[in-house]
Design a protein around this motif. Sequence first.
Motif, PDB file in Angstrom:
ATOM      1  N   LEU A   1       4.064 -13.567  -1.378  1.00  0.00           N
ATOM      2  CA  LEU A   1       3.300 -12.573  -1.186  1.00  0.00           C
ATOM      3  C   LEU A   1       3.567 -11.194  -2.155  1.00  0.00           C
ATOM      4  CD1 LEU A   1       2.285 -12.470   2.544  1.00  0.00           C
ATOM      5  CD2 LEU A   1       1.103 -13.602   0.924  1.00  0.00           C
ATOM      6  N   LEU A   2       4.677 -10.867  -2.243  1.00  0.00           N
ATOM      7  CA  LEU A   2       5.269  -9.576  -2.823  1.00  0.00           C
ATOM      8  C   LEU A   2       5.588 -10.017  -4.545  1.00  0.00           C
ATOM      9  CD1 LEU A   2       7.555  -8.048  -0.241  1.00  0.00           C
ATOM     10  CD2 LEU A   2       5.341  -7.354  -0.851  1.00  0.00           C
ATOM     11  N   GLY A   3       5.186 -11.261  -4.771  1.00  0.00           N
ATOM     12  CA  GLY A   3       5.369 -11.563  -6.160  1.00  0.00           C
ATOM     13  C   GLY A   3       6.818 -11.812  -6.772  1.00  0.00           C
ATOM     14  N   LEU A   4       7.655 -12.179  -5.684  1.00  0.00           N
ATOM     15  CA  LEU A   4       9.195 -12.441  -5.860  1.00  0.00           C
ATOM     16  C   LEU A   4       9.491 -13.772  -6.454  1.00  0.00           C
ATOM     17  CD1 LEU A   4      11.110  -9.842  -3.622  1.00  0.00           C
ATOM     18  CD2 LEU A   4      10.190  -9.573  -5.964  1.00  0.00           C
ATOM     19  N   ALA A   5       8.494 -14.606  -6.068  1.00  0.00           N
ATOM     20  CA  ALA A   5       8.496 -15.872  -6.305  1.00  0.00           C
ATOM     21  C   ALA A   5       7.350 -16.732  -7.060  1.00  0.00           C
ATOM     22  CB  ALA A   5       8.843 -16.860  -4.951  1.00  0.00           C
ATOM     23  N   ASP A   6       7.412 -17.472  -7.915  1.00  0.00           N
ATOM     24  CA  ASP A   6       6.470 -18.024  -8.868  1.00  0.00           C
ATOM     25  C   ASP A   6       5.942 -19.244  -8.132  1.00  0.00           C
ATOM     26  OD1 ASP A   6       6.382 -15.872 -10.604  1.00  0.00           O
ATOM     27  OD2 ASP A   6       7.895 -17.013 -12.146  1.00  0.00           O
ATOM     28  N   ASP A   7       6.861 -20.142  -7.656  1.00  0.00           N
ATOM     29  CA  ASP A   7       6.541 -21.379  -6.783  1.00  0.00           C
ATOM     30  C   ASP A   7       6.377 -21.087  -5.565  1.00  0.00           C
ATOM     31  OD1 ASP A   7       6.625 -23.986  -6.111  1.00  0.00           O
ATOM     32  OD2 ASP A   7       8.563 -24.347  -6.448  1.00  0.00           O
ATOM     33  N   PRO A   8       5.003 -21.409  -4.990  1.00  0.00           N
ATOM     34  CA  PRO A   8       4.768 -21.134  -3.628  1.00  0.00           C
ATOM     35  C   PRO A   8       5.615 -22.058  -2.435  1.00  0.00           C
ATOM     36  CG  PRO A   8       2.917 -22.150  -4.427  1.00  0.00           C
ATOM     37  CD  PRO A   8       3.764 -21.775  -5.810  1.00  0.00           C
ATOM     38  N   LEU A   9       6.088 -23.304  -3.109  1.00  0.00           N
ATOM     39  CA  LEU A   9       6.862 -24.126  -2.228  1.00  0.00           C
ATOM     40  C   LEU A   9       8.381 -24.054  -2.441  1.00  0.00           C
ATOM     41  CD1 LEU A   9       4.831 -27.561  -3.004  1.00  0.00           C
ATOM     42  CD2 LEU A   9       5.271 -25.941  -0.747  1.00  0.00           C
ATOM     43  N   TRP A  10       8.644 -22.749  -3.111  1.00  0.00           N
ATOM     44  CA  TRP A  10      10.225 -22.725  -3.402  1.00  0.00           C
ATOM     45  C   TRP A  10      10.839 -22.441  -2.121  1.00  0.00           C
ATOM     46  CZ3 TRP A  10      12.949 -17.929  -2.883  1.00  0.00           C
ATOM     47  CH2 TRP A  10      14.164 -17.813  -3.565  1.00  0.00           C
TER      48      TRP A  10
ATOM     49  N   VAL B   1       0.713  -1.350  -0.175  1.00  0.00           N
ATOM     50  CA  VAL B   1       0.113  -0.048  -0.033  1.00  0.00           C
ATOM     51  C   VAL B   1       1.002   1.267   0.064  1.00  0.00           C
ATOM     52  CG1 VAL B   1      -1.870  -1.215   1.217  1.00  0.00           C
ATOM     53  CG2 VAL B   1      -0.260   0.094   2.615  1.00  0.00           C
ATOM     54  N   ARG B   2       1.952   1.166   0.457  1.00  0.00           N
ATOM     55  CA  ARG B   2       2.963   2.602   0.331  1.00  0.00           C
ATOM     56  C   ARG B   2       3.799   2.483  -1.043  1.00  0.00           C
ATOM     57  NH1 ARG B   2       4.268   4.595   5.337  1.00  0.00           N
ATOM     58  NH2 ARG B   2       3.399   3.136   7.108  1.00  0.00           N
ATOM     59  N   GLY B   3       3.426   1.471  -1.873  1.00  0.00           N
ATOM     60  CA  GLY B   3       3.971   1.390  -3.279  1.00  0.00           C
ATOM     61  C   GLY B   3       5.444   1.040  -3.194  1.00  0.00           C
ATOM     62  N   VAL B   4       5.780   0.381  -2.377  1.00  0.00           N
ATOM     63  CA  VAL B   4       7.324  -0.055  -2.501  1.00  0.00           C
ATOM     64  C   VAL B   4       7.332  -1.136  -3.186  1.00  0.00           C
ATOM     65  CG1 VAL B   4       9.131  -1.081  -1.120  1.00  0.00           C
ATOM     66  CG2 VAL B   4       7.802   0.681  -0.231  1.00  0.00           C
ATOM     67  N   ALA B   5       8.266  -1.195  -4.512  1.00  0.00           N
ATOM     68  CA  ALA B   5       8.479  -2.303  -5.174  1.00  0.00           C
ATOM     69  C   ALA B   5       9.982  -3.019  -4.742  1.00  0.00           C
ATOM     70  CB  ALA B   5       8.740  -1.791  -6.492  1.00  0.00           C
ATOM     71  N   VAL B   6       9.668  -3.997  -3.884  1.00  0.00           N
ATOM     72  CA  VAL B   6      10.683  -4.750  -3.226  1.00  0.00           C
ATOM     73  C   VAL B   6      11.487  -5.428  -4.405  1.00  0.00           C
ATOM     74  CG1 VAL B   6      11.480  -6.602  -1.813  1.00  0.00           C
ATOM     75  CG2 VAL B   6       9.800  -4.848  -1.076  1.00  0.00           C
ATOM     76  N   ASP B   7      13.008  -5.252  -4.413  1.00  0.00           N
ATOM     77  CA  ASP B   7      13.684  -6.152  -5.401  1.00  0.00           C
ATOM     78  C   ASP B   7      14.425  -7.373  -4.743  1.00  0.00           C
ATOM     79  OD1 ASP B   7      13.985  -4.038  -7.596  1.00  0.00           O
ATOM     80  OD2 ASP B   7      14.311  -2.727  -6.095  1.00  0.00           O
ATOM     81  N   HIS B   8      14.710  -7.124  -3.504  1.00  0.00           N
ATOM     82  CA  HIS B   8      15.565  -8.212  -2.904  1.00  0.00           C
ATOM     83  C   HIS B   8      14.947  -8.490  -1.374  1.00  0.00           C
ATOM     84  CE1 HIS B   8      18.310  -7.966  -6.307  1.00  0.00           C
ATOM     85  NE2 HIS B   8      18.503  -6.765  -6.000  1.00  0.00           N
ATOM     86  N   ILE B   9      15.022  -9.666  -0.904  1.00  0.00           N
ATOM     87  CA  ILE B   9      14.610  -9.956   0.450  1.00  0.00           C
ATOM     88  C   ILE B   9      15.998 -10.856   0.835  1.00  0.00           C
ATOM     89  CG2 ILE B   9      13.324 -11.184   2.244  1.00  0.00           C
ATOM     90  CD1 ILE B   9      11.062 -11.026   0.114  1.00  0.00           C
ATOM     91  N   VAL B  10      16.637 -10.009   1.940  1.00  0.00           N
ATOM     92  CA  VAL B  10      17.797 -11.008   2.447  1.00  0.00           C
ATOM     93  C   VAL B  10      17.778 -11.466   3.783  1.00  0.00           C
ATOM     94  CG1 VAL B  10      20.269 -10.569   3.031  1.00  0.00           C
ATOM     95  CG2 VAL B  10      19.362  -9.189   1.356  1.00  0.00           C
ATOM     96  N   SER B  11      17.632 -12.691   3.991  1.00  0.00           N
ATOM     97  CA  SER B  11      17.413 -13.606   5.020  1.00  0.00           C
ATOM     98  C   SER B  11      18.595 -14.557   5.240  1.00  0.00           C
ATOM     99  CB  SER B  11      16.232 -14.299   4.985  1.00  0.00           C
ATOM    100  OG  SER B  11      16.033 -15.243   6.057  1.00  0.00           O
ATOM    101  N   PHE B  12      19.351 -14.171   6.368  1.00  0.00           N
ATOM    102  CA  PHE B  12      20.644 -14.723   6.687  1.00  0.00           C
ATOM    103  C   PHE B  12      20.786 -15.641   7.640  1.00  0.00           C
ATOM    104  CE2 PHE B  12      20.603 -10.799   8.712  1.00  0.00           C
ATOM    105  CZ  PHE B  12      21.184 -11.089  10.027  1.00  0.00           C
ATOM    106  N   THR B  13      19.676 -16.000   8.364  1.00  0.00           N
ATOM    107  CA  THR B  13      19.649 -16.995   9.518  1.00  0.00           C
ATOM    108  C   THR B  13      18.426 -17.982   9.192  1.00  0.00           C
ATOM    109  OG1 THR B  13      17.704 -15.898  10.717  1.00  0.00           O
ATOM    110  CG2 THR B  13      19.897 -14.862  11.054  1.00  0.00           C
ATOM    111  N   GLU B  14      18.658 -19.376   9.809  1.00  0.00           N
ATOM    112  CA  GLU B  14      17.653 -20.348   9.797  1.00  0.00           C
ATOM    113  C   GLU B  14      16.328 -19.990   9.950  1.00  0.00           C
ATOM    114  OE1 GLU B  14      17.721 -23.891   7.942  1.00  0.00           O
ATOM    115  OE2 GLU B  14      19.495 -22.955   8.344  1.00  0.00           O
ATOM    116  N   PHE B  15      16.011 -19.344  11.225  1.00  0.00           N
ATOM    117  CA  PHE B  15      14.715 -19.229  11.614  1.00  0.00           C
ATOM    118  C   PHE B  15      13.935 -18.162  11.134  1.00  0.00           C
ATOM    119  CE2 PHE B  15      16.897 -21.514  15.180  1.00  0.00           C
ATOM    120  CZ  PHE B  15      16.273 -22.683  15.043  1.00  0.00           C
ATOM    121  N   SER B  16      14.407 -17.264  10.104  1.00  0.00           N
ATOM    122  CA  SER B  16      13.653 -16.247   9.415  1.00  0.00           C
ATOM    123  C   SER B  16      13.364 -16.861   7.912  1.00  0.00           C
ATOM    124  CB  SER B  16      14.502 -15.015   9.346  1.00  0.00           C
ATOM    125  OG  SER B  16      15.674 -15.132   8.681  1.00  0.00           O
TER     126      SER B  16
END
Length: 427
Positions: free
Chosen positions: A101-110, A76-91
């Motif tokens: 949810l943001l459309g960065l992955a086509d496969d929901p099980l990826w 809703v803020r109009g942020v077009a996210v380019d990258h999500i960086v997750s560097f720990t196991e539990f995130s």
Amino acid sequence: MPSSAGHPHVVICKWSEPLVRCMLDLTPHVFLILDHFDTTFMNPDRELLTQVERVYEIKDFDSLEEMAAVATDLVVRGVAVDHIVSFTEFSQFGAGYLGVLLGLADDPLWHVSFRDKRLMKERVRRAGVPTADWVTLADPSRADDVAAVRDRLAFPIVVKPVAGSGTIGAVRVDHPDELRSVLEGIAPDPHLKSHQLTAEEFVAGSELHVDALWHDGRPLYLLISTYYRPRLALLDPDAAPGPDGTPEDGSYLITEDEAPELYRRVTKLHHEVNSALGITHGATHLELFERPDGELVFSEIASRMAGGWIGAVISEYLGYEIHTAIARATVTGRIPEPRPSKPCLGALHLRPPRAGRIAAIPTVEDMLAVDGVLRAQRLRGVGDRVERTNPSEWCAFVVLGADSREEYEALARRVAGELRTEVEPLG
């Protein structure tokens, strides 16, 4: 707030001061998600938090409601996210769901395939990569689930949580008659929401870990290391120390000059794994076994930087911090040329010889005072309990460097003898 090639919008999951600082040097559009552990125990730098575009504080990355709320606010803020960086196991689950949810992955099980070892191995095996035989054990209380393990697998086997990490909760079972009692004695890992298990063939041989950073499917670096002892072997109460003083716990980097054919085979296997799981960008930590006959067998892969001592060794290989490499790769697709601090690098975990209460443990100053020690980290103190129930019960790390393989091996034996964590019996 549309994205631009010069200043991409990056979401960082979990707190890492060096990663946030490095990312802010490259783009002002940094969004940070902190969970309860971060805000309670990690003491985020409040001044640094004011420099990111927005901070989201949540209770748990596994909360669908909280991750959906973050996604909605960004949209809703109009942020077009380019990258999500997750560097720990539990995130990882939450970050992957956010990407869907943001459309960065086509496969929901990826993203699930990086955490659930059953889906991971199923997809990798379909691609023709050798893996250990395995059977799902969704409900260990069901007789038919247990019977399927006995019927389909050759013992010894390893039983582990489907979404575990660091060999935590993994148990070796040597005989079919022991399976039921072992399953009844397994205490669920309190960090995991799912208590489903998987059973898989025990693979004999040396255990390797491969750490890489990818951009558009090509490795910006790819490093092969070997553990001194396979991780599960560290739980064997009857295992004796090496007669030559070889360290028990840790790993060392194998250079490409030392083993060009191994690098060729491992790189080929890694590309096949990446293709099967859709890995094109970011840091990975892959574990595999080399059987006595030389066959490489895939174990598992994490779509994040490695834990324990490994990140520090990679930083010494690069000649700069691994967080800089991750940030540069994310934003620019390039990293500075590696400049190893020493030709031969590795690290030791100063693990006590038995369970108990720590009576003595080297200080960081003690460790750094030893010639050949490049870095040191202490995670426990005198009086802390060490249960020795899993190999990832960290106490203290030392990163070592030498000019030749012979010098490195002598250094590792010397440091293992000089720097020790001692325990007294638990009262």
